[in-house]
Write an enzyme that holds these catalytic residues in place. Structure first.
Site, PDB file in Angstrom:
ATOM      1  N   THR C  11      48.348  -2.019  56.765  1.00 20.96           N
ATOM      2  CA  THR C  11      48.442  -2.604  55.424  1.00 20.96           C
ATOM      3  C   THR C  11      48.333  -1.565  54.297  1.00 20.96           C
ATOM      4  O   THR C  11      48.683  -1.861  53.166  1.00 20.96           O
ATOM      5  CB  THR C  11      47.348  -3.677  55.213  1.00 20.96           C
ATOM      6  OG1 THR C  11      46.081  -3.084  55.495  1.00 20.96           O
ATOM      7  CG2 THR C  11      47.582  -4.870  56.116  1.00 20.96           C
ATOM      8  N   VAL C  14      50.376   4.343  53.562  1.00 24.15           N
ATOM      9  CA  VAL C  14      51.151   5.035  54.590  1.00 24.15           C
ATOM     10  C   VAL C  14      51.581   4.052  55.672  1.00 24.15           C
ATOM     11  O   VAL C  14      52.682   4.144  56.217  1.00 24.15           O
ATOM     12  CB  VAL C  14      50.357   6.221  55.177  1.00 24.15           C
ATOM     13  CG1 VAL C  14      51.099   6.854  56.337  1.00 24.15           C
ATOM     14  CG2 VAL C  14      50.092   7.264  54.091  1.00 24.15           C
ATOM     15  N   ARG C 110      42.219  17.126  63.350  1.00 23.10           N
ATOM     16  CA  ARG C 110      43.433  17.965  63.290  1.00 23.10           C
ATOM     17  C   ARG C 110      43.178  19.387  63.771  1.00 23.10           C
ATOM     18  O   ARG C 110      44.074  20.030  64.320  1.00 23.10           O
ATOM     19  CB  ARG C 110      43.954  18.030  61.857  1.00 23.10           C
ATOM     20  CG  ARG C 110      44.821  16.877  61.452  1.00 23.10           C
ATOM     21  CD  ARG C 110      45.409  17.124  60.056  1.00 23.10           C
ATOM     22  NE  ARG C 110      45.920  15.881  59.492  1.00 23.10           N
ATOM     23  CZ  ARG C 110      45.935  15.604  58.194  1.00 23.10           C
ATOM     24  NH1 ARG C 110      45.456  16.480  57.325  1.00 23.10           N
ATOM     25  NH2 ARG C 110      46.419  14.460  57.763  1.00 23.10           N
ATOM     26  N   CYS C 149      50.033  16.293  53.832  1.00 22.03           N
ATOM     27  CA  CYS C 149      51.312  16.297  53.111  1.00 22.03           C
ATOM     28  C   CYS C 149      51.594  17.605  52.383  1.00 22.03           C
ATOM     29  O   CYS C 149      52.728  18.072  52.343  1.00 22.03           O
ATOM     30  CB  CYS C 149      51.375  15.122  52.133  1.00 22.03           C
ATOM     31  SG  CYS C 149      49.912  14.930  51.104  1.00 22.03           S
ATOM     32  N   GLN C 175      50.851  18.065  42.874  1.00 20.18           N
ATOM     33  CA  GLN C 175      50.910  16.953  43.806  1.00 20.18           C
ATOM     34  C   GLN C 175      50.972  15.592  43.105  1.00 20.18           C
ATOM     35  O   GLN C 175      50.330  15.367  42.086  1.00 20.18           O
ATOM     36  CB  GLN C 175      49.695  17.023  44.739  1.00 20.18           C
ATOM     37  CG  GLN C 175      49.715  18.283  45.594  1.00 20.18           C
ATOM     38  CD  GLN C 175      48.584  18.370  46.612  1.00 20.18           C
ATOM     39  OE1 GLN C 175      47.960  19.411  46.731  1.00 20.18           O
ATOM     40  NE2 GLN C 175      48.327  17.309  47.340  1.00 20.18           N
ATOM     41  N   GLY C 179      49.791  10.581  46.920  1.00 18.86           N
ATOM     42  CA  GLY C 179      49.090  11.265  47.998  1.00 18.86           C
ATOM     43  C   GLY C 179      47.628  10.866  48.112  1.00 18.86           C
ATOM     44  O   GLY C 179      46.995  11.055  49.145  1.00 18.86           O
ATOM     45  N   ARG C 234      46.645  17.909  40.880  1.00 19.13           N
ATOM     46  CA  ARG C 234      47.254  16.583  40.806  1.00 19.13           C
ATOM     47  C   ARG C 234      47.936  16.456  39.448  1.00 19.13           C
ATOM     48  O   ARG C 234      47.342  16.826  38.416  1.00 19.13           O
ATOM     49  CB  ARG C 234      46.160  15.516  40.920  1.00 19.13           C
ATOM     50  CG  ARG C 234      46.685  14.126  41.046  1.00 19.13           C
ATOM     51  CD  ARG C 234      47.175  13.779  42.427  1.00 19.13           C
ATOM     52  NE  ARG C 234      46.091  13.747  43.407  1.00 19.13           N
ATOM     53  CZ  ARG C 234      46.299  13.724  44.725  1.00 19.13           C
ATOM     54  NH1 ARG C 234      47.519  13.744  45.232  1.00 19.13           N
ATOM     55  NH2 ARG C 234      45.270  13.708  45.549  1.00 19.13           N
ATOM     56  N   HIS C 241      55.634  16.238  46.312  1.00 18.14           N
ATOM     57  CA  HIS C 241      54.780  17.390  46.032  1.00 18.14           C
ATOM     58  C   HIS C 241      55.665  18.612  45.792  1.00 18.14           C
ATOM     59  O   HIS C 241      56.522  18.944  46.608  1.00 18.14           O
ATOM     60  CB  HIS C 241      53.851  17.680  47.212  1.00 18.14           C
ATOM     61  CG  HIS C 241      52.760  16.679  47.407  1.00 18.14           C
ATOM     62  ND1 HIS C 241      52.495  15.658  46.530  1.00 18.14           N
ATOM     63  CD2 HIS C 241      51.832  16.548  48.410  1.00 18.14           C
ATOM     64  CE1 HIS C 241      51.458  14.944  46.969  1.00 18.14           C
ATOM     65  NE2 HIS C 241      51.048  15.452  48.100  1.00 18.14           N
TER      66      HIS C 241
END
Lengths: 343, 343, 343, 343
Positions: C11, C14, C110, C149, C175, C179, C234, C241
């Site tokens: 939802t 992304v 990651r 990103c 950016q 994001g 930002r 970006h």
């Protein structure tokens, strides 16, 4: 059946949108592009500073731009004009006199009594004025106009509601910067700001709406007798005009009546006409410019927030101002001219 | 003569604006600040995430934030409240019952028949309702409300025009994001966009305007009988609500009449009241939010674009929504309470 | 051959982009959607506040949203995860242990040494780490991550240039607000402003870039030894970006060398991979977020402004942060997993 | 002691900012205003489209605008020039030859070896070049330049850090639209966008910085030998240039060293110079354009986000581009000329 077409004023903002719409069009094939004398003689890809996010179409990139003069262009079935109105005033008639059929987005002559001002879904029958026009002007060609972008956004919804006897309209607009052309509004003017005035816009909305909603008896056009009062604002939005409308009627109309009238109104079926013509949202916060301007290739009219006010129905409407409100409006008129046998 | 004051809900957006206005105020001295229980016990500079571009005033930086409870704060002459309305509904009455005089910006109880809803320049006489309030509620304290920011922007101009017998108002608003609080509108919602709906805002404008323009006979308040119909929009502007107004009258009024009425209307003279109350621009493209919201410390009402429409006068107005429209409105009401001997 | 897939965290922003990409995907068919417990049990069209301008796909509108739990979902070949990293940290491993293959966009894990961090066009061979992962964790399933990103925007261009011996990188980012998620940046924070800090972003760009550009010998991954220094900002842009890069090399490289290296670098051919991978503009003012973020369905990396600086090559690059930089990155990893026989 | 002054190019954006700063200035009194020939002969209030939110000062409203010609203006002690550089190139020398002392913001001749390019807090001693200038050019007058707005934002911080032996600088800029003049950036170009190129800006930052940080031995100026590499971007912000800087040194410098060096650097004391010259924020998300550009009347340099990178110190800096970066920079140079006895 394919018709050959040209674009007068092909390098400007609306000219580029016309090319974007005409390139993939099933019935039209671009064969002529004109611009000011500085651009004439160059291939289109060099003459135009292409500003649309999809690439410049291959079909036009190598067309040599001509001067905006009837003697300078090849013979085509139909011309679309997005000339500045000062230039249009001067040369569009020359093209019509030379036998060209012109579908024009320029504001000049829109209110002339022998010039049809047309939104095909609203008043296709006004095209009959072309006979009057040819008689009075002695033209082999013909000139059809589409209205101003802020007018187009509202009039289809008013037409749908006119079954209740439209008597009075108040409308406030929140208009995107693209309506002023690529360089019309500077960033210093509009970021963190709004401008409650757009020169001539309110008068256009008032007079054009009444002409569009008027009736044509085969000889003369009678404007609709509703009063229309507009207040026009520029806001920091790129594309999509949002409008707040209050409509009053001779007969009463409930919200349900109004929603039903809008959703069922279709008008005419042309290749670029959306189905339905008007999308009505239940969510009161819609339509919104960024979320809804691209619907149906930017050709759909969106409405929402229908509610009863003490004297009628209040609602919001939205359309993409350079697609449905300008280039797409001219293309629709071109499709109507084709259908009615004028090409 | 200096009065000691406190701010209920001091860490929020309007609370910070209140502090910005009260810190240099000649008649008020801040002695109490309250916030939610997470902030209570901290010095204000740590409790508040200060978001105004001028630095946090030294006079408040070290004040220990208290809970929003009559037992938790020192005795002060006057409280300003910018509590969320759900909290205000619950606790503002507690403070009044405990004997505090409260000038509140919160929307709760604004329409209660024994609560004066006041813009001092418009309806200072409504303050007389406090006697009714004390009788009916048995309070030693008192509660005065200021209206919603979008209402405040328009009502002073309507009051000035009411000499012509105001009968009907249509208003469309272009409202800044700060009106929704610091986190009320996300950037994804509003950049390159506009939102044609603000929950409850249209109803507030309609009912509050009629109450503000109403008449008080010493015992009861009668709302004005004009009809008011509002359409509210959020746009990507930081501060300053711009509004398009159509006003209709029983008597006729020319543009010159209307300009003269606005320019000469002053109402009352209080320390934070601008002079003139309403600035009328000749340039049709003014007022604009970014250029005009800061006039007279953000307290002036600006008007412009006055023109005749078929049924009355059409114009635009503007005010700084968190200064004139919220914090400054509460401060003005505090000044009125002081002047009228309620402190 | 079609694989059944599910979306964890369907939802969110992304998650919606994942559905937008997976709905028309030739090889994947959505059969499961999960969200938080408040959404579980509802049809997706009710659970999600759909914020993309194209309508919610019919294929998912009626799917009942499940809780994010291995026992709550049907058996599917592949899961895409866009869970908040705090949730992902907790439950993604549960799914892998239960035998699911997960392509995740969440930032947790990651940098774990047995988790492949992959951009298929850059380091498809790192997928071999999955054998190490299964050995060390005893999983039947598998977990692949795509990078942040801002990292994805730059690394394909660095990979192309690494043939000259990349030794040092400085990068400044501009950016877009998307994001940070739909509500991550308020309008009050960013209109007429810029914020020179995004928590944790600079560290991610530095460490993830070195891992992506590193080499895998079949057993262990060695990070690239270039130094990478990032400065993240930002700005008031919705999507896309833009990054300014200075790259230094052990060997010399001319602008022509660099353009040639970028234009010819392709990496791998997968259904969602654009051709060419990197579009290099000659015009120094390109790429620009609004004009170039949608190229090749938002999957192309754009570069431009290549010029020699005293110590290497300086250039700008751009990618759509929620398509190529998030949802599209996960889909590409899913395509790679399919191609390599992991489904 | 008061000096009479004039403004060349008084109707433009920087010209208006000059008037805003000079009107209340204790030492300067405006007696002459020039503009292009269309404006000449009109009172200033009619010639200028005043775009600053504070009203046009009474002291200049009725001054008759003159042509930009030494014969057309009254004798004044000092001229400020904000002419377009193409015009400045042509006429500024005429004024100097006619005996006028000119403090110019125009970019022409900034790099000429006998023209002092000065930020008073940084290199006031370079004013000594005026003797060389008068010798070489035979002028009674004199010409001093201030650098480009993006250069001014960064150089004071670099000067403060040069005690550690500045060897190399990378800088990426996020520049406001006002830097391009009132009509320099259209709204269609920049809303929801960013542009990674500003013609000539990077070269200016590189060469001007080295000249400003260079040393003057009384006869010749030697540029600083640090390398400077800039990447310049335009973003949708009205005022305030934000810059990301990486500085490398011959000697090592810790973050504490760098903060201490910036906070203690003051340079010179002039009426318009802020104290401190550089404000250093602890919060990593500051400075931000909208929150910090107005500090100390828009004249302070703000810095923040100081952190060690592998090869030096990384930080952000900010200044108001049309105040500190243009009009205020010229006024400071005028104050320096007064103090040093050139008027």
């Amino acid at each position: 059946m394919t018709h050959t077409v040209g674009v007068l004023g092909a390098t400007g903002a609306v000219g580029q949108r016309l090319i974007q719409l005409l390139d993939p069009h099933p019935d039209f094939e671009i064969e002529a592009l004109t611009a000011s004398s500085e651009s004439a003689g160059k291939p289109y890809r060099k003459a135009a500073k292409w500003r649309i996010s999809t690439p410049i179409p291959d079909s036009v990139a190598e067309i040599t731009v001509a001067e905006t003069d009837p003697d300078a262009i090849p013979d085509v079935d139909l011309l679309f004009s997005s000339l500045p109105s000062s230039v249009g005033e001067r040369v569009e008639s020359d093209f019509c006199e030379a036998g060209y059929v012109v579908s024009s987005n320029s504001s000049n002559q829109r209110m002339a009594e022998d010039v049809p001002l047309v939104i095909p879904e609203v008043n296709a029958d006004h095209l009959g004025l072309l006979e009057v026009q040819r008689d009075s002007r002695g033209w082999d060609g013909a000139m059809v106009k589409n209205p101003n972008c802020s007018t187009i956004t509202m009039v289809p919804t008013l037409k749908a509601l006119d079954e209740f006897g439209l008597s009075r309209v108040h409308v406030a607009t929140l208009q995107a910067v693209s309506g002023a052309g690529y360089s019309g509004v500077t960033s210093m003017e509009i970021i963190d700001n709004a401008i409650p005035h757009i020169g001539g816009e309110e008068e256009k909305m008032e007079s054009e709406s009444k002409k569009l909603l008027g009736s044509f008896d085969g000889a003369e056009l009678a404007a609709h007798d509703a009063t229309v009062s507009a207040s026009c604002n520029r806001i920091p939005t790129l594309d999509g005009h949002l409008e707040n409308v209050w409509a009053e009627f001779e007969a009463g109309a409930t919200v349900e009546d109004a929603v039903e009238a809008m959703e069922s109104y279709q008008g005419i079926d042309l290749p670029s006409s959306p189905d339905p013509l008007i999308r009505v949202f239940e969510e009161p916060e819609r339509p919104q410019p960024r979320l809804d301007r691209e619907r149906e290739n930017g050709m759909q009219i969106c409405a929402g927030g229908l509610r009863e006010s003490e004297t009628g129905i209040q609602y919001n409407c939205l359309a993409h101002n350079t697609l449905r409100g300008a280039a797409g409006a001219s293309v629709l008129n071109g499709e109507l001219l084709a259908k009615e046998g004028y090409l």
